[in-house]
Scaffold this motif. Structure first.
Motif, PDB file in Angstrom:
ATOM      1  N   UNK A 137       0.903  -1.284   0.079  1.00 37.92           N
ATOM      2  CA  UNK A 137      -0.127   0.058  -0.194  1.00 37.92           C
ATOM      3  C   UNK A 137       0.730   1.406   0.039  1.00 37.92           C
ATOM      4  N   UNK A 138       2.161   1.026  -0.061  1.00 35.99           N
ATOM      5  CA  UNK A 138       2.921   2.372   0.115  1.00 35.99           C
ATOM      6  C   UNK A 138       2.779   3.305  -1.026  1.00 35.99           C
ATOM      7  N   UNK A 139       2.909   2.636  -2.186  1.00 39.14           N
ATOM      8  CA  UNK A 139       2.651   3.458  -3.480  1.00 39.14           C
ATOM      9  C   UNK A 139       1.704   4.521  -3.377  1.00 39.14           C
ATOM     10  N   UNK A 140       0.321   3.863  -3.118  1.00 37.79           N
ATOM     11  CA  UNK A 140      -0.645   4.711  -2.929  1.00 37.79           C
ATOM     12  C   UNK A 140      -0.657   5.857  -1.796  1.00 37.79           C
ATOM     13  N   UNK A 141      -0.173   5.418  -0.801  1.00 36.31           N
ATOM     14  CA  UNK A 141       0.011   6.437   0.428  1.00 36.31           C
ATOM     15  C   UNK A 141       0.906   7.664   0.148  1.00 36.31           C
ATOM     16  N   UNK A 142       2.093   7.152  -0.698  1.00 32.24           N
ATOM     17  CA  UNK A 142       3.100   8.224  -0.877  1.00 32.24           C
ATOM     18  C   UNK A 142       2.541   9.181  -1.801  1.00 32.24           C
ATOM     19  N   UNK A 143       1.626   8.721  -2.749  1.00 26.51           N
ATOM     20  CA  UNK A 143       0.974   9.405  -3.960  1.00 26.51           C
ATOM     21  C   UNK A 143      -0.028  10.386  -3.090  1.00 26.51           C
ATOM     22  N   UNK A 144      -0.624   9.977  -2.155  1.00 23.96           N
ATOM     23  CA  UNK A 144      -1.465  11.002  -1.436  1.00 23.96           C
ATOM     24  C   UNK A 144      -0.935  11.857  -0.429  1.00 23.96           C
ATOM     25  N   UNK A 145       0.391  11.480  -0.164  1.00 24.23           N
ATOM     26  CA  UNK A 145       0.978  12.610   0.825  1.00 24.23           C
ATOM     27  C   UNK A 145       1.803  13.479  -0.103  1.00 24.23           C
ATOM     28  N   UNK A 146       2.120  13.125  -1.278  1.00 25.11           N
ATOM     29  CA  UNK A 146       2.759  13.995  -2.354  1.00 25.11           C
ATOM     30  C   UNK A 146       1.606  15.065  -2.683  1.00 25.11           C
ATOM     31  N   UNK A 147       0.333  14.603  -2.923  1.00 25.77           N
ATOM     32  CA  UNK A 147      -0.801  15.388  -3.274  1.00 25.77           C
ATOM     33  C   UNK A 147      -1.109  16.286  -2.145  1.00 25.77           C
ATOM     34  N   UNK A 148      -0.724  15.880  -0.871  1.00 29.33           N
ATOM     35  CA  UNK A 148      -1.047  16.735   0.306  1.00 29.33           C
ATOM     36  C   UNK A 148      -0.197  17.963   0.293  1.00 29.33           C
ATOM     37  N   UNK A 149       1.079  17.467   0.191  1.00 31.53           N
ATOM     38  CA  UNK A 149       2.329  18.619  -0.135  1.00 31.53           C
ATOM     39  C   UNK A 149       1.798  19.541  -1.229  1.00 31.53           C
ATOM     40  N   UNK A 150       1.349  19.279  -2.224  1.00 33.31           N
ATOM     41  CA  UNK A 150       1.088  19.908  -3.473  1.00 33.31           C
ATOM     42  C   UNK A 150      -0.169  20.934  -3.027  1.00 33.31           C
ATOM     43  N   UNK A 151      -0.945  20.531  -2.061  1.00 29.56           N
ATOM     44  CA  UNK A 151      -2.153  21.381  -1.868  1.00 29.56           C
ATOM     45  C   UNK A 151      -1.644  22.535  -0.779  1.00 29.56           C
TER      46      UNK A 151
END
Length: 399
Positions: free
Chosen positions: A374-388
């Motif tokens: 599940x790491x890949x999906x979690x990483x993508x989520x946290x990267x999107x959070x940083x973008x926001x």
């Protein structure tokens, strides 16, 4: 009235224990029996024999008030000496006379006093964060370095640690290491230590653009573990130190009107920021400036077998600003992202109506354990959070 509201909040923080965690574990039942037979553990708790002046403090109070009074009394008269372990280092009378002791000295006394005053209270043994999780098989006394107290209060189960500054019903961060073992005379049971409380932050910001100046008026409310984190920090550096620390996080900004107020599980902060931009023809505003700096979600360590968030995370922000005269606003696109069946949710939206812009932001992380797949999906989520956090609203001067 304020005290009653706080108490009701704590009452709602019952510990969830899944059926899987309640399954019989022969290895732990053996350990449970050994602890029941140990003079310096279960027998220490049952022995009690407190002075009358300690048990009389709850006379005439209702059950909930009795519970809070006992906890705050032990929290107030005994100081933790920094020693870990699940067995007391001295007898009850000596600890009370010296007014300090190990984590076991203090929390087993707390448990014992609760029981003498009529509560169902039980010790919960655990291993603190950074020391590894408790073993799945063949546990030994040495596999645990900490003990807290669980108390039943009017149908709710509350965890208590009198060595910490945390409010009743919340454990200090060092204890949030997934599982602990509750010791009782029915064989004991596994306890989820991370199901109680959240890291919760609410932010309200009013932004004003005037010429090449940008002003932020910020109000922050921190609840539960977010509040605990600030309270611990203020205890170390003081309120003036807190002001200086927050100010240092905004280099290049004028920082004024700082206010700080704290209750047992809620912290509020207010301050104002001002900064000049280089070009008044195009002014960029970062609506979630303070959220990204003051309350970021820590990027977990992806090197192990799984990623664990100690507690659930909640972030909510509301931002308002007016489009300055002579400018048009360029807004970022709305973002919504969900992972793992709403185990984590991110929403961001900026809307303009009648010359007024409203920005809303919501983040929730309810799923606390993520496996390697599940790491890949979690990483993508946290990267999107940083973008926001970095999104900007641009005000461009009309031609």
């Amino acid at each position: 009235m304020k005290r009653i509201v706080v108490c009701v909040l704590f009452l709602a923080l019952g510990v969830g224990i899944s059926k899987a965690q309640q399954a019989e574990n022969k290895d732990y039942e053996k350990l449970n029996r050994e602890l029941l037979e140990t003079d310096h553990f279960w027998k220490f708790i049952k022995r009690g024999n407190f002075p009358t002046d300690m048990t009389s403090i709850v006379i005439g109070q209702n059950v909930l008030t009795q519970f809070i009074t006992i906890f705050q009394h032990i929290q107030g008269i005994l100081v933790w000496d920094g020693t870990y372990g699940i067995l007391p280092t001295k007898d009850l009378r000596q600890t009370l006379q010296e007014k300090e002791g190990s984590v076991a000295d203090i929390n087993l006394i707390l448990c014992s006093l609760f029981r003498q005053c009529g509560f169902d209270a039980f010790p919960v043994i655990l291993n603190t964060r950074g020391e590894g999780e408790i073993p799945a098989r063949e546990p030994k006394f040495g596999d645990f370095n900490y003990v807290v107290c669980m108390v039943e209060v009017e149908g709710s189960f509350l965890l208590c640690d009198a060595t910490a500054r945390t409010p009743v019903g919340l454990l200090p961060g060092r204890c949030l290491n997934r599982l602990g073992w509750l010791v009782n005379e029915e064989g004991g049971k596994m306890i989820d230590l991370t199901s109680v409380g959240k890291d919760q932050v609410l932010v309200s910001t009013l932004i004003k653009v005037s010429g090449n100046k940008v002003k932020h008026k910020v109000g922050i409310v921190e609840k539960e573990y977010a509040a605990v984190r600030t309270l611990d920090r203020v205890a170390e550096i003081g309120e003036l130190g807190q002001k200086s620390e927050v100010k240092s996080l905004f280099p290049g900004w004028s920082f004024t009107k700082f206010k700080y107020d704290a209750a047992s599980n809620i912290v509020s902060k207010e301050f104002a920021l001002q900064k000049e931009t280089g070009d008044s023809r195009k002014v960029e505003v970062q609506p979630l400036l303070t959220e990204g700096i003051l309350h970021p979600v820590a990027v977990p360590d992806f090197s192990g077998k799984r990623v664990v968030f100690p507690v659930k995370v909640v972030r909510s922000s509301h931002v308002e600003m007016e489009v300055p005269k002579g400018y048009v606003a360029v807004l970022p696109e709305a973002i919504e992202m969900r992972i793992h069946q709403n185990g984590a949710l991110l929403r961001f939206q900026a809307m303009e109506n009648m010359g007024k812009i409203i920005v809303s932001f919501t983040l929730t992380i309810d799923k606390q354990v993520y496996l390697p797949e599940e790491y890949r999906e979690l990483k993508a989520f946290l990267q999107m959070l940083d973008k926001v956090y970095r999104e900007v609203i641009a005000f461009e001067a009309k031609k």
